[in-house]
Design a protein around this motif. Sequence first.
Motif, PDB file in Angstrom:
ATOM      1  N   ALA A   1      82.995  89.627  53.681  1.00  0.00           N
ATOM      2  CA  ALA A   1      82.847  90.332  52.656  1.00  0.00           C
ATOM      3  C   ALA A   1      84.987  90.781  53.197  1.00  0.00           C
ATOM      4  CB  ALA A   1      82.339  91.342  53.035  1.00  0.00           C
ATOM      5  N   TYR A   2      86.204  90.970  52.192  1.00  0.00           N
ATOM      6  CA  TYR A   2      86.649  90.824  52.668  1.00  0.00           C
ATOM      7  C   TYR A   2      87.835  92.169  50.736  1.00  0.00           C
ATOM      8  CZ  TYR A   2      91.712  90.748  53.796  1.00  0.00           C
ATOM      9  OH  TYR A   2      93.378  90.832  54.032  1.00  0.00           O
ATOM     10  N   GLY A   3      88.428  93.281  51.553  1.00  0.00           N
ATOM     11  CA  GLY A   3      88.337  94.185  50.017  1.00  0.00           C
ATOM     12  C   GLY A   3      87.352  94.264  49.438  1.00  0.00           C
ATOM     13  N   SER A   4      87.472  93.986  47.883  1.00  0.00           N
ATOM     14  CA  SER A   4      86.741  94.479  46.667  1.00  0.00           C
ATOM     15  C   SER A   4      85.833  92.774  46.460  1.00  0.00           C
ATOM     16  CB  SER A   4      87.219  94.676  45.682  1.00  0.00           C
ATOM     17  OG  SER A   4      88.171  93.462  45.168  1.00  0.00           O
ATOM     18  N   ASN A   5      85.563  91.873  47.395  1.00  0.00           N
ATOM     19  CA  ASN A   5      85.304  90.299  47.426  1.00  0.00           C
ATOM     20  C   ASN A   5      84.329  90.350  48.648  1.00  0.00           C
ATOM     21  OD1 ASN A   5      86.652  90.567  44.910  1.00  0.00           O
ATOM     22  ND2 ASN A   5      88.313  88.907  46.178  1.00  0.00           N
ATOM     23  N   LEU A   6      83.872  89.165  47.686  1.00  0.00           N
ATOM     24  CA  LEU A   6      83.068  88.327  49.387  1.00  0.00           C
ATOM     25  C   LEU A   6      83.498  87.054  48.898  1.00  0.00           C
ATOM     26  CD1 LEU A   6      80.761  88.636  51.116  1.00  0.00           C
ATOM     27  CD2 LEU A   6      79.130  87.822  48.969  1.00  0.00           C
ATOM     28  N   TYR A   7      83.773  86.135  49.376  1.00  0.00           N
ATOM     29  CA  TYR A   7      84.420  85.054  49.832  1.00  0.00           C
ATOM     30  C   TYR A   7      83.174  84.448  50.938  1.00  0.00           C
ATOM     31  CZ  TYR A   7      88.064  86.719  48.334  1.00  0.00           C
ATOM     32  OH  TYR A   7      89.469  88.399  48.488  1.00  0.00           O
ATOM     33  N   VAL A   8      82.302  83.537  49.543  1.00  0.00           N
ATOM     34  CA  VAL A   8      81.555  82.430  49.979  1.00  0.00           C
ATOM     35  C   VAL A   8      81.340  80.580  50.014  1.00  0.00           C
ATOM     36  CG1 VAL A   8      78.910  81.526  50.505  1.00  0.00           C
ATOM     37  CG2 VAL A   8      79.552  83.998  49.733  1.00  0.00           C
ATOM     38  N   ILE A   9      81.439  79.680  50.891  1.00  0.00           N
ATOM     39  CA  ILE A   9      81.668  78.246  51.102  1.00  0.00           C
ATOM     40  C   ILE A   9      80.898  77.605  51.189  1.00  0.00           C
ATOM     41  CG2 ILE A   9      83.449  78.775  51.950  1.00  0.00           C
ATOM     42  CD1 ILE A   9      83.542  78.371  54.505  1.00  0.00           C
TER      43      ILE A   9
ATOM     44  N   ASN B   1      81.391  71.268  48.293  1.00  0.00           N
ATOM     45  CA  ASN B   1      83.078  71.425  48.475  1.00  0.00           C
ATOM     46  C   ASN B   1      83.451  72.789  47.128  1.00  0.00           C
ATOM     47  OD1 ASN B   1      83.566  69.256  49.918  1.00  0.00           O
ATOM     48  ND2 ASN B   1      82.568  68.488  48.405  1.00  0.00           N
ATOM     49  N   VAL B   2      82.922  74.381  47.268  1.00  0.00           N
ATOM     50  CA  VAL B   2      82.943  74.952  46.630  1.00  0.00           C
ATOM     51  C   VAL B   2      83.250  76.260  46.989  1.00  0.00           C
ATOM     52  CG1 VAL B   2      80.911  75.606  46.132  1.00  0.00           C
ATOM     53  CG2 VAL B   2      82.448  76.023  44.256  1.00  0.00           C
ATOM     54  N   LEU B   3      84.500  77.095  47.236  1.00  0.00           N
ATOM     55  CA  LEU B   3      84.526  78.114  47.632  1.00  0.00           C
ATOM     56  C   LEU B   3      84.417  79.411  46.471  1.00  0.00           C
ATOM     57  CD1 LEU B   3      85.706  80.773  49.259  1.00  0.00           C
ATOM     58  CD2 LEU B   3      87.530  80.186  47.812  1.00  0.00           C
TER      59      LEU B   3
ATOM     60  N   ALA C   1      84.952  70.009  51.930  1.00  0.00           N
ATOM     61  CA  ALA C   1      84.140  69.889  53.570  1.00  0.00           C
ATOM     62  C   ALA C   1      84.424  71.696  53.339  1.00  0.00           C
ATOM     63  CB  ALA C   1      84.431  68.830  54.244  1.00  0.00           C
ATOM     64  N   PRO C   2      84.469  72.682  53.335  1.00  0.00           N
ATOM     65  CA  PRO C   2      84.516  73.787  54.730  1.00  0.00           C
ATOM     66  C   PRO C   2      83.758  73.887  55.442  1.00  0.00           C
ATOM     67  CG  PRO C   2      83.705  74.820  51.610  1.00  0.00           C
ATOM     68  CD  PRO C   2      82.998  73.300  52.493  1.00  0.00           C
ATOM     69  N   ARG C   3      84.276  74.506  56.449  1.00  0.00           N
ATOM     70  CA  ARG C   3      82.782  74.708  57.402  1.00  0.00           C
ATOM     71  C   ARG C   3      82.387  76.456  57.580  1.00  0.00           C
ATOM     72  NH1 ARG C   3      79.939  71.156  58.449  1.00  0.00           N
ATOM     73  NH2 ARG C   3      79.506  71.920  60.533  1.00  0.00           N
ATOM     74  N   ASP C   4      84.407  77.314  57.729  1.00  0.00           N
ATOM     75  CA  ASP C   4      83.982  78.130  57.785  1.00  0.00           C
ATOM     76  C   ASP C   4      84.969  79.186  57.164  1.00  0.00           C
ATOM     77  OD1 ASP C   4      82.964  80.085  60.062  1.00  0.00           O
ATOM     78  OD2 ASP C   4      85.797  80.141  60.686  1.00  0.00           O
ATOM     79  N   ILE C   5      84.878  80.931  57.001  1.00  0.00           N
ATOM     80  CA  ILE C   5      86.295  81.369  56.502  1.00  0.00           C
ATOM     81  C   ILE C   5      86.247  82.996  57.364  1.00  0.00           C
ATOM     82  CG2 ILE C   5      84.434  82.122  54.925  1.00  0.00           C
ATOM     83  CD1 ILE C   5      86.224  82.298  52.514  1.00  0.00           C
ATOM     84  N   ILE C   6      87.456  83.393  57.402  1.00  0.00           N
ATOM     85  CA  ILE C   6      87.564  84.496  57.342  1.00  0.00           C
ATOM     86  C   ILE C   6      88.957  85.000  56.698  1.00  0.00           C
ATOM     87  CG2 ILE C   6      87.641  84.184  59.812  1.00  0.00           C
ATOM     88  CD1 ILE C   6      89.736  83.663  60.781  1.00  0.00           C
TER      89      ILE C   6
END
Length: 361
Positions: A90-98, A103-105, A123-128
């Motif tokens: 969760a960052y700002g007003s959004n939630l980012y999920v991979i 192969n999608v964000l 091939a997403p593995r981690d998100i920050i």
Amino acid sequence: MKTFSLFQLCICSFVGIAVLVACDNNNETPQPSPVTSAGNCPLVLNQGNFYDHIASSIGMIDNSSQTFTDSLFFKANQILPGNTLQDGIAYGSNLYVIAYESNVLFVLDRHTLQLKRQLTVNAPRDIIADNGYVYISNYDGYVTRMDTLMNQSVVQLPVGPNPEEMTIANNTLYVTISDGMNYANNYNDGKQVAKINTTSFTVEKFIPVGINPTRIASDKYGNVFVISMGDYYTLPPMLTLITSDDDTTNIAPASMMAIKEDTLYAIYNETDWNTYQSHNTIFTVNARTLNMNPGEDMQCPQWPLSIAADPKSDYLYITADANGTYGASYSTAGYVYVYNSAGILLYNCQAGVHPVQLVFR
């Protein structure tokens, strides 16, 4: 030194699963109540089972009613969240999920989970996220950086084979380079953490660590903690400290970790592969003094998936497949165990299939 109590993890069984699932609390089953996004309600990312054609799902734990609600993404968008949800933030007003296999964000509304945008990532593995940017590690050897407004060109930086988790400390992005697909050659091109300047988005150096580094986290003092998973047979996983001066010190064997305030919680899952029996040791590290509480043998889910600490409350969470035993089905509902900061088990909940990650909003 103030330390946190070590705790026993009690495995509690219960029968039945629905969209809204009551949780077990000392054999008392509370009545289900409507779940809202207010209060202490972390999201649970359930990977599903790609090979059994079980899609991923996003659920939510409501600690006030001690209930779990699944399929929130589907309810909000009438589509499934891809295959193999991997991570979210969760960052700002959004939630980012991979989602790794898809192969999608997904860019979602932080509170309603309504889909704002869907982008292809490899091939997403981690998100920050930090300072207006989202960073994604790609298992094909890159880190992707994109503006959170999504109106600037996406930049990809080569970092090495099979990068995994990331953290930001000291205005620097740290990325574990596992070379995890090269296990036949002893992870020869891994064994390091890439140190990336976030201003220039360039690799400053590689910091040597153990074999197959995968997990990474940082504290408010600028310390970076890495878990190198070893070879899953003869070499145990190892927790290593990287200081702001890039010095490294091995602390203790550990398989997973979570950091909150001045405390790092770690689990070391040790398995005898001849008998398939395992036990878990839980210990804490004081992030300020770097003193360790040595821990002891614990009764806990035999095969825990993850540990997470809520940054805004006293709750700790551990996830596991089915009832957490070896050979548990990867196609049935998993569990989330909920504790207070002293390590006392409060209750547990059935979750979705293969619950791998908690996201705090």
